[in-house]
Design a protein around this motif. Structure first.
Motif, PDB file in Angstrom:
ATOM      1  N   MET A   1       0.808  -1.213   0.000  1.00 39.13           N
ATOM      2  CA  MET A   1       0.000   0.000   0.000  1.00 39.13           C
ATOM      3  C   MET A   1       0.848   1.272   0.000  1.00 39.13           C
ATOM      4  SD  MET A   1      -3.131  -0.298  -0.444  1.00 39.13           S
ATOM      5  CE  MET A   1      -4.075  -1.753  -0.803  1.00 39.13           C
ATOM      6  N   SER A   2       2.134   1.115  -0.174  1.00 39.90           N
ATOM      7  CA  SER A   2       3.006   2.284  -0.376  1.00 39.90           C
ATOM      8  C   SER A   2       3.876   2.054  -1.603  1.00 39.90           C
ATOM      9  CB  SER A   2       3.880   2.530   0.856  1.00 39.90           C
ATOM     10  OG  SER A   2       3.100   2.821   1.982  1.00 39.90           O
ATOM     11  N   PRO A   3       3.263   1.797  -2.752  1.00 38.52           N
ATOM     12  CA  PRO A   3       4.072   1.495  -3.938  1.00 38.52           C
ATOM     13  C   PRO A   3       4.881   2.716  -4.365  1.00 38.52           C
ATOM     14  CG  PRO A   3       1.766   1.831  -4.538  1.00 38.52           C
ATOM     15  CD  PRO A   3       1.823   1.824  -3.043  1.00 38.52           C
ATOM     16  N   LEU A   4       6.139   2.516  -4.616  1.00 38.81           N
ATOM     17  CA  LEU A   4       7.070   3.588  -4.975  1.00 38.81           C
ATOM     18  C   LEU A   4       7.026   4.728  -3.954  1.00 38.81           C
ATOM     19  CD1 LEU A   4       6.554   3.860  -8.848  1.00 38.81           C
ATOM     20  CD2 LEU A   4       8.066   2.336  -7.573  1.00 38.81           C
ATOM     21  N   GLY A   5       6.612   4.401  -2.743  1.00 35.13           N
ATOM     22  CA  GLY A   5       6.535   5.412  -1.701  1.00 35.13           C
ATOM     23  C   GLY A   5       5.254   6.230  -1.717  1.00 35.13           C
ATOM     24  N   LEU A   6       4.333   5.917  -2.657  1.00 35.15           N
ATOM     25  CA  LEU A   6       3.067   6.652  -2.718  1.00 35.15           C
ATOM     26  C   LEU A   6       2.065   5.928  -1.826  1.00 35.15           C
ATOM     27  CD1 LEU A   6       2.787   7.034  -6.601  1.00 35.15           C
ATOM     28  CD2 LEU A   6       3.711   8.683  -4.987  1.00 35.15           C
ATOM     29  N   SER A   7       1.671   6.542  -0.751  1.00 34.23           N
ATOM     30  CA  SER A   7       0.776   5.870   0.184  1.00 34.23           C
ATOM     31  C   SER A   7      -0.666   5.932  -0.327  1.00 34.23           C
ATOM     32  CB  SER A   7       0.886   6.543   1.547  1.00 34.23           C
ATOM     33  OG  SER A   7       0.004   5.928   2.438  1.00 34.23           O
ATOM     34  N   VAL A   8      -1.341   4.775  -0.271  1.00 32.35           N
ATOM     35  CA  VAL A   8      -2.761   4.739  -0.647  1.00 32.35           C
ATOM     36  C   VAL A   8      -3.565   4.969   0.632  1.00 32.35           C
ATOM     37  CG1 VAL A   8      -4.592   3.458  -1.799  1.00 32.35           C
ATOM     38  CG2 VAL A   8      -2.190   3.020  -2.408  1.00 32.35           C
ATOM     39  N   ALA A   9      -4.217   6.104   0.713  1.00 33.65           N
ATOM     40  CA  ALA A   9      -4.956   6.460   1.933  1.00 33.65           C
ATOM     41  C   ALA A   9      -6.135   5.505   2.123  1.00 33.65           C
ATOM     42  CB  ALA A   9      -5.467   7.895   1.823  1.00 33.65           C
ATOM     43  N   PRO A  10      -6.486   5.220   3.367  1.00 35.75           N
ATOM     44  CA  PRO A  10      -7.609   4.295   3.618  1.00 35.75           C
ATOM     45  C   PRO A  10      -8.886   4.696   2.885  1.00 35.75           C
ATOM     46  CG  PRO A  10      -6.433   4.733   5.661  1.00 35.75           C
ATOM     47  CD  PRO A  10      -5.842   5.645   4.625  1.00 35.75           C
ATOM     48  N   GLU A  11      -9.143   6.011   2.780  1.00 31.06           N
ATOM     49  CA  GLU A  11     -10.384   6.427   2.123  1.00 31.06           C
ATOM     50  C   GLU A  11     -10.322   6.245   0.605  1.00 31.06           C
ATOM     51  OE1 GLU A  11      -8.361   8.339   3.833  1.00 31.06           O
ATOM     52  OE2 GLU A  11      -8.049  10.319   2.925  1.00 31.06           O
ATOM     53  N   ASP A  12      -9.149   5.923   0.083  1.00 26.35           N
ATOM     54  CA  ASP A  12      -9.015   5.706  -1.355  1.00 26.35           C
ATOM     55  C   ASP A  12      -8.855   4.218  -1.697  1.00 26.35           C
ATOM     56  OD1 ASP A  12      -9.217   8.422  -1.896  1.00 26.35           O
ATOM     57  OD2 ASP A  12      -7.064   8.746  -1.560  1.00 26.35           O
ATOM     58  N   ARG A  13      -9.197   3.364  -0.740  1.00 25.58           N
ATOM     59  CA  ARG A  13      -9.211   1.913  -0.970  1.00 25.58           C
ATOM     60  C   ARG A  13     -10.671   1.473  -1.019  1.00 25.58           C
ATOM     61  NH1 ARG A  13      -4.795   0.478   3.822  1.00 25.58           N
ATOM     62  NH2 ARG A  13      -3.297   2.079   3.182  1.00 25.58           N
ATOM     63  N   PHE A  14     -11.045   0.780  -2.078  1.00 23.10           N
ATOM     64  CA  PHE A  14     -12.450   0.452  -2.289  1.00 23.10           C
ATOM     65  C   PHE A  14     -12.616  -1.049  -2.492  1.00 23.10           C
ATOM     66  CE2 PHE A  14     -11.704   4.766  -3.625  1.00 23.10           C
ATOM     67  CZ  PHE A  14     -12.797   5.463  -3.136  1.00 23.10           C
ATOM     68  N   ASP A  15     -13.687  -1.567  -1.896  1.00 25.98           N
ATOM     69  CA  ASP A  15     -14.021  -2.986  -2.051  1.00 25.98           C
ATOM     70  C   ASP A  15     -15.188  -3.085  -3.032  1.00 25.98           C
ATOM     71  OD1 ASP A  15     -14.911  -5.576  -1.863  1.00 25.98           O
ATOM     72  OD2 ASP A  15     -14.927  -5.648   0.333  1.00 25.98           O
ATOM     73  N   PRO A  16     -15.005  -3.751  -4.171  1.00 21.78           N
ATOM     74  CA  PRO A  16     -16.084  -3.796  -5.171  1.00 21.78           C
ATOM     75  C   PRO A  16     -17.315  -4.561  -4.687  1.00 21.78           C
ATOM     76  CG  PRO A  16     -14.346  -5.339  -5.752  1.00 21.78           C
ATOM     77  CD  PRO A  16     -13.842  -4.545  -4.585  1.00 21.78           C
ATOM     78  N   LEU A  17     -17.178  -5.281  -3.578  1.00 19.84           N
ATOM     79  CA  LEU A  17     -18.326  -6.020  -3.051  1.00 19.84           C
ATOM     80  C   LEU A  17     -19.203  -5.126  -2.173  1.00 19.84           C
ATOM     81  CD1 LEU A  17     -16.636  -9.418  -2.047  1.00 19.84           C
ATOM     82  CD2 LEU A  17     -17.661  -8.757  -4.225  1.00 19.84           C
ATOM     83  N   ARG A  18     -18.792  -3.872  -1.997  1.00 14.31           N
ATOM     84  CA  ARG A  18     -19.567  -2.975  -1.134  1.00 14.31           C
ATOM     85  C   ARG A  18     -20.149  -1.828  -1.959  1.00 14.31           C
ATOM     86  NH1 ARG A  18     -18.168  -4.303   4.241  1.00 14.31           N
ATOM     87  NH2 ARG A  18     -19.164  -2.431   5.026  1.00 14.31           N
ATOM     88  N   ARG A  19     -21.325  -1.386  -1.517  1.00 14.04           N
ATOM     89  CA  ARG A  19     -22.025  -0.360  -2.285  1.00 14.04           C
ATOM     90  C   ARG A  19     -21.283   0.970  -2.282  1.00 14.04           C
ATOM     91  NH1 ARG A  19     -28.228  -0.791  -0.432  1.00 14.04           N
ATOM     92  NH2 ARG A  19     -28.548   0.597  -2.202  1.00 14.04           N
ATOM     93  N   SER A  20     -20.405   1.173  -1.329  1.00 14.03           N
ATOM     94  CA  SER A  20     -19.673   2.439  -1.260  1.00 14.03           C
ATOM     95  C   SER A  20     -18.715   2.617  -2.444  1.00 14.03           C
ATOM     96  CB  SER A  20     -18.884   2.522   0.054  1.00 14.03           C
ATOM     97  OG  SER A  20     -18.077   1.377   0.221  1.00 14.03           O
ATOM     98  N   SER A  21     -18.496   1.558  -3.209  1.00 12.64           N
ATOM     99  CA  SER A  21     -17.608   1.675  -4.367  1.00 12.64           C
ATOM    100  C   SER A  21     -18.348   2.179  -5.612  1.00 12.64           C
ATOM    101  CB  SER A  21     -16.962   0.317  -4.683  1.00 12.64           C
ATOM    102  OG  SER A  21     -17.944  -0.610  -5.080  1.00 12.64           O
ATOM    103  N   GLU A  22     -19.665   2.334  -5.506  1.00 10.15           N
ATOM    104  CA  GLU A  22     -20.476   2.584  -6.701  1.00 10.15           C
ATOM    105  C   GLU A  22     -20.054   3.840  -7.465  1.00 10.15           C
ATOM    106  OE1 GLU A  22     -24.657   2.827  -5.939  1.00 10.15           O
ATOM    107  OE2 GLU A  22     -25.153   2.941  -8.071  1.00 10.15           O
ATOM    108  N   THR A  23     -19.859   4.944  -6.745  1.00 13.11           N
ATOM    109  CA  THR A  23     -19.543   6.200  -7.442  1.00 13.11           C
ATOM    110  C   THR A  23     -18.213   6.100  -8.174  1.00 13.11           C
ATOM    111  OG1 THR A  23     -20.798   7.463  -5.826  1.00 13.11           O
ATOM    112  CG2 THR A  23     -19.174   8.680  -7.123  1.00 13.11           C
TER     113      THR A  23
END
Lengths: 283, 273
Positions: free
Chosen positions: B28-50
């Motif tokens: 989750m820190s590829p090349l030192g770029l951190s992926v913030a928790p709010e930018d991680r999405f699970d396609p099985l959840r409705r919150s990923s829809e947008t």
């Protein structure tokens, strides 16, 4: 080489008397597969390399099979999705008939060119690997059986999927299907299915459920309509109607809140292309 | 390694869509770029829809003119369930109105808006992945984001996956050929594929890894000697395909070069061992 006899005792034995298995996969993927699923040997001549131009005519026929079966539902697969989404990563397993034995009705349905010689695919199952080598995603199950009712093809879809999953050496299969799809009859033959989503905005049709099936030999034999196989169908706690989108969304909310559910049997028809599906809540 | 990418690093951040099982295995820190928790999405959840809707739009804008728009069900079956979607984006409020409109950003939404996208699907060997597709809005709206978005997106995708080997496809006429060639040498598996939507499709493979990523992101490969062949000629591609099918090794060893209507690519071809 004489093909080994299948160890399945099918309710419709005509399927394996008239049809032969085929596989579309890259040579490096073929090495990972079971080329004798349930004792049914895949002849080397029926293994097609998607990277090779000599596979073109057969891959064209698979495209025709897909259009004949999924086109009416508005989800035919673009050719590049076939290639990227199945042929490179996983495989396509299926059953087909020598061109000399194909009826005029089947030729017309599958748009078999007059000059074509070789195996004509009647059913195919496409699956992709996941990051977990035991778990595969079932991407597409297409069978000409329902479209050729006079050709003794009953049970072809389930048999094809069972052989495909065995060939790919899966232990668990994920799949997506619509609540109103007749395919749930086929999938539910594998026994109780874990429901991962009940309403799926990521899909073209959000009234899609995502399921997880255990694919041990017992489940696969039952899926194939083996007379010696059976699976448990626990009593449902409730039923979900195929057009009750509010209930499907409520179920999705419960899943996201951590509750677990199983699809525990075949759908029951409610007429007018509606059906209801039995669901059980897990502790 | 990321010198020259400062404008991207300043204004853009990575996102990822993957099921929880896979998310737990990713860097989750590829090349030192951190992926913030709010930018991680699970396609099985409705919150990923947008976000999934925004990705579908980006795909349509970039692949639509090629006739290869990905149906939403294919995104789900072929990427979100078995693999992942990742890329670079920025907050909706930081985008000019014309881009919000072009990308169909809903009024009031201020989450991340993807400006580049990479789809990766596992192959059967461990650490071997299919680079399913790569795109950036820059392809259809030059200047919408800084240069280098696709190369950086590929680079951090490889690091996120800990990929050791990549297989991919691109059309010979596509500008994406150039960004893939940054990772050369590429072994060509197909040069002409009649069964594909676009027969002039290159299927390639390369060994990934930190060194290869670093080289690609810091000015590309050192130009190797190779025989220049015009890949806009169908007969050239068909000849290459015949050689591959006969067991020859065909490798792309440098960047494509435009010369009038020609697109010359440096190849090294060797007979079967």
């Amino acid at each position: 080489m004489i093909a080994a006899p299948a160890t399945l005792r099918l309710r419709n034995p005509a399927l394996l008397e008239t049809l032969s298995p085929f596989l579309v996969a890259t040579p490096e993927n073929v090495r990972h597969f079971d080329l004798g699923p349930f004792g049914l040997a895949v002849d080397a001549a029926n293994v097609f390399d998607p990277l090779h131009t000599r596979s073109e005519a057969f891959l064209d026929l698979l495209g025709h099979l897909d259009v004949a079966t999924f086109g009416p539902e508005g989800m035919p697969m673009p050719r590049w999705v076939f290639f990227n989404g199945a042929e490179l990563t996983g495989g396509i397993f299926g059953l087909g008939c020598p061109h000399t034995d194909v009826s005029d009705a089947a030729r017309a349905l599958l748009q078999v060119p007059d000059a074509y010689s070789g195996l004509v695919p009647f059913a195919m199952y496409i699956a992709l690997p996941t990051f977990d080598p035991d778990v595969w995603v079932g991407h597409n199950l297409a069978s000409a059986g329902p479209l050729l009712p006079d050709e003794r093809l009953k049970g072809l879809g389930g048999l094809t999927k069972a052989l495909g999953l065995k060939c790919f050496r899966t232990k668990r299969q994920l799949g997506a299907t619509q609540w109103d799809s007749a395919a749930i009859y086929v999938h539910s033959r594998m026994g109780p299915l874990g429901v991962l989503t009940a309403w799926t905005p990521g899909h073209s049709e959000p009234w899609t459920l995502t399921y997880a099936a255990t694919t041990d030999d017992g489940a696969l034999r039952n899926l194939a309509h083996d007379l010696d196989a059976s699976v448990a169908h626990p009593e449902p706690d409730f039923w979900v109607e195929s057009d009750d989108h509010a209930e499907q969304q409520r179920l999705q909310d419960l899943i996201e809140a951590g509750q677990r559910f199983e699809l525990v049997g075949p759908p029951e028809s409610l007429g007018s292309k509606r059906q209801r599906i039995p669901i059980r809540q897990l502790p | 390694m990321l010198q020259g990418y400062e404008t991207i690093l300043r204004d853009y951040r990575p996102y990822v869509i993957a099921t929880t099982g896979l998310l737990g295995r990713l860097n989750m820190s590829p090349l030192g770029l951190s992926v913030a928790p709010e930018d991680r999405f699970d396609p099985l959840r409705r919150s990923s829809e947008t976000l999934l809707g925004l990705l579908e739009r980006l795909d349509g804008l970039t692949y639509g003119p090629l006739g290869m728009t990905m149906p939403r069900w294919a995104f789900y079956d072929c990427a979100e369930l078995p693999g992942l979607i990742t890329g670079l984006g920025r907050s909706a409020s930081s985008l000019p109105p014309r881009l919000r409109e072009a990308l169909h950003v809903r009024p009031g939404y201020d989450g991340i808006v993807p400006m580049s996208m990479s789809l990766a699907v596992p192959m059967l060997e461990e650490h071997h992945w299919l680079g399913y597709s790569i795109c950036s809005l820059n392809e259809v709206s030059p200047g919408a984001s800084p240069r280098g978005m696709r190369a950086l997106t590929i680079g951090f995708t490889l690091d996120m996956l800990d990929a050791r080997k990549i297989t991919g496809t691109t059309q010979w006429c596509s500008p994406k050929l150039h960004v893939h060639a940054l990772f050369a040498p590429l072994t060509v598996l197909t040069a002409w594929l009649p069964a594909h939507t676009e027969p002039a499709t290159c299927t390639f493979r390369f060994d990934a890894g930190e060194e290869r990523i670093a080289r690609a992101l810091t000015g590309g490969i050192a130009e190797s000697e190779g025989e220049l062949l015009d890949v806009s000629e169908v007969s050239v591609l068909q000849d290459l395909q015949r050689e591959i099918e006969a067991g020859h090794s065909v490798r792309i060893v440098g960047l494509p070069r435009e010369a009038g209507a020609r697109l010359d690519v440096p190849f090294v071809r060797e007979g079967p061992p």
